[in-house]
Motif scaffolding. Structure first.
Motif, PDB file in Angstrom:
ATOM      1  N   ASP A   1      98.372 129.624  86.564  1.00 28.13           N
ATOM      2  CA  ASP A   1      98.613 130.730  85.654  1.00 28.13           C
ATOM      3  C   ASP A   1      97.528 130.700  84.570  1.00 28.13           C
ATOM      4  N   ALA A   2      97.608 131.628  83.654  1.00 28.81           N
ATOM      5  CA  ALA A   2      96.600 131.723  82.603  1.00 28.81           C
ATOM      6  C   ALA A   2      96.533 130.441  81.767  1.00 28.81           C
ATOM      7  N   ASP A   3      97.666 129.816  81.509  1.00 31.74           N
ATOM      8  CA  ASP A   3      97.672 128.578  80.714  1.00 31.74           C
ATOM      9  C   ASP A   3      96.930 127.447  81.427  1.00 31.74           C
ATOM     10  N   THR A   4      97.067 127.388  82.746  1.00 35.96           N
ATOM     11  CA  THR A   4      96.388 126.341  83.517  1.00 35.96           C
ATOM     12  C   THR A   4      94.880 126.546  83.478  1.00 35.96           C
ATOM     13  N   VAL A   5      94.439 127.771  83.705  1.00 29.87           N
ATOM     14  CA  VAL A   5      92.999 128.068  83.656  1.00 29.87           C
ATOM     15  C   VAL A   5      92.468 127.830  82.242  1.00 29.87           C
ATOM     16  N   SER A   6      93.220 128.221  81.236  1.00 29.14           N
ATOM     17  CA  SER A   6      92.798 127.961  79.857  1.00 29.14           C
ATOM     18  C   SER A   6      92.647 126.469  79.586  1.00 29.14           C
ATOM     19  N   ALA A   7      93.527 125.667  80.159  1.00 24.02           N
ATOM     20  CA  ALA A   7      93.425 124.208  79.995  1.00 24.02           C
ATOM     21  C   ALA A   7      92.119 123.694  80.585  1.00 24.02           C
ATOM     22  N   VAL A   8      91.754 124.186  81.763  1.00 24.30           N
ATOM     23  CA  VAL A   8      90.483 123.780  82.376  1.00 24.30           C
ATOM     24  C   VAL A   8      89.321 124.186  81.469  1.00 24.30           C
ATOM     25  N   LEU A   9      89.361 125.388  80.954  1.00 28.10           N
ATOM     26  CA  LEU A   9      88.268 125.869  80.110  1.00 28.10           C
ATOM     27  C   LEU A   9      88.184 125.105  78.789  1.00 28.10           C
ATOM     28  N   ARG A  10      89.314 124.631  78.286  1.00 24.82           N
ATOM     29  CA  ARG A  10      89.281 123.767  77.090  1.00 24.82           C
ATOM     30  C   ARG A  10      88.590 122.438  77.407  1.00 24.82           C
ATOM     31  N   VAL A  11      88.847 121.893  78.585  1.00 29.57           N
ATOM     32  CA  VAL A  11      88.166 120.660  79.000  1.00 29.57           C
ATOM     33  C   VAL A  11      86.664 120.914  79.093  1.00 29.57           C
ATOM     34  N   VAL A  12      86.289 122.027  79.706  1.00 30.17           N
ATOM     35  CA  VAL A  12      84.866 122.382  79.799  1.00 30.17           C
ATOM     36  C   VAL A  12      84.265 122.446  78.392  1.00 30.17           C
TER      37      VAL A  12
END
Length: 141
Positions: A104-115
């Motif tokens: 979901d959007a929260d999961t993708v946002s988590a990846v982008l925060r790691v990036v």
């Protein structure tokens, strides 16, 4: 003593584990396998939305193991793929072969925060700006 006997492999494994561990901290119910698939699917989707030169600059900052996953099945002649909506971005992540987790959007946002934490801030800004405004909202500053 190294695990593999080759320093370059040991370093990339260590760095990749750092990325995965950070994602698992962001998503506590996420296993290492789910984190790997989610990270790779999001990176590949991002790659497909970027101009080839920007994708190459981004890849140069990834750990060697993630860089290989990033470039898997890459066709620079097809890039950048048009990006019309956040939902389209999420759908591409979800449809990536090997995805095993509900994304979901929260999961993708988590990846982008790691990036954002692992990649040069100037490059992170360029990556963010390459996305549509709606999709950019996944990548909180």
């Amino acid at each position: 003593m190294s695990d593999t006997g080759l320093d370059v492999f040991d370093k990339t494994l260590q760095k990749t584990h750092i990325w995965l561990d950070e994602l698992m901290q962001e998503r506590p119910n996420c296993s290492k396998q789910e984190a790997w698939h989610t990270l790779c699917a999001t990176l590949r989707t991002l790659r497909d939305k970027l101009p080839a030169d920007l994708a190459a600059h981004f890849a140069a900052q990834l750990p060697l193991l993630l860089r290989g996953a990033f470039y898997e099945q890459y066709d620079p002649a097809q890039q950048p793929m048009p990006l019309r909506s956040q939902e389209e971005f999420l759908q591409q992540v979800k449809s990536t072969p090997g995805m095993i987790e509900r994304v979901d959007a929260d999961t993708v946002s988590a990846v982008l925060r790691v990036v954002s934490r692992q990649v040069d801030p100037g490059l992170t800004d360029k990556l963010r700006q390459a996305l549509s405004e709606e999709t950019r909202s996944l990548w909180a500053a």
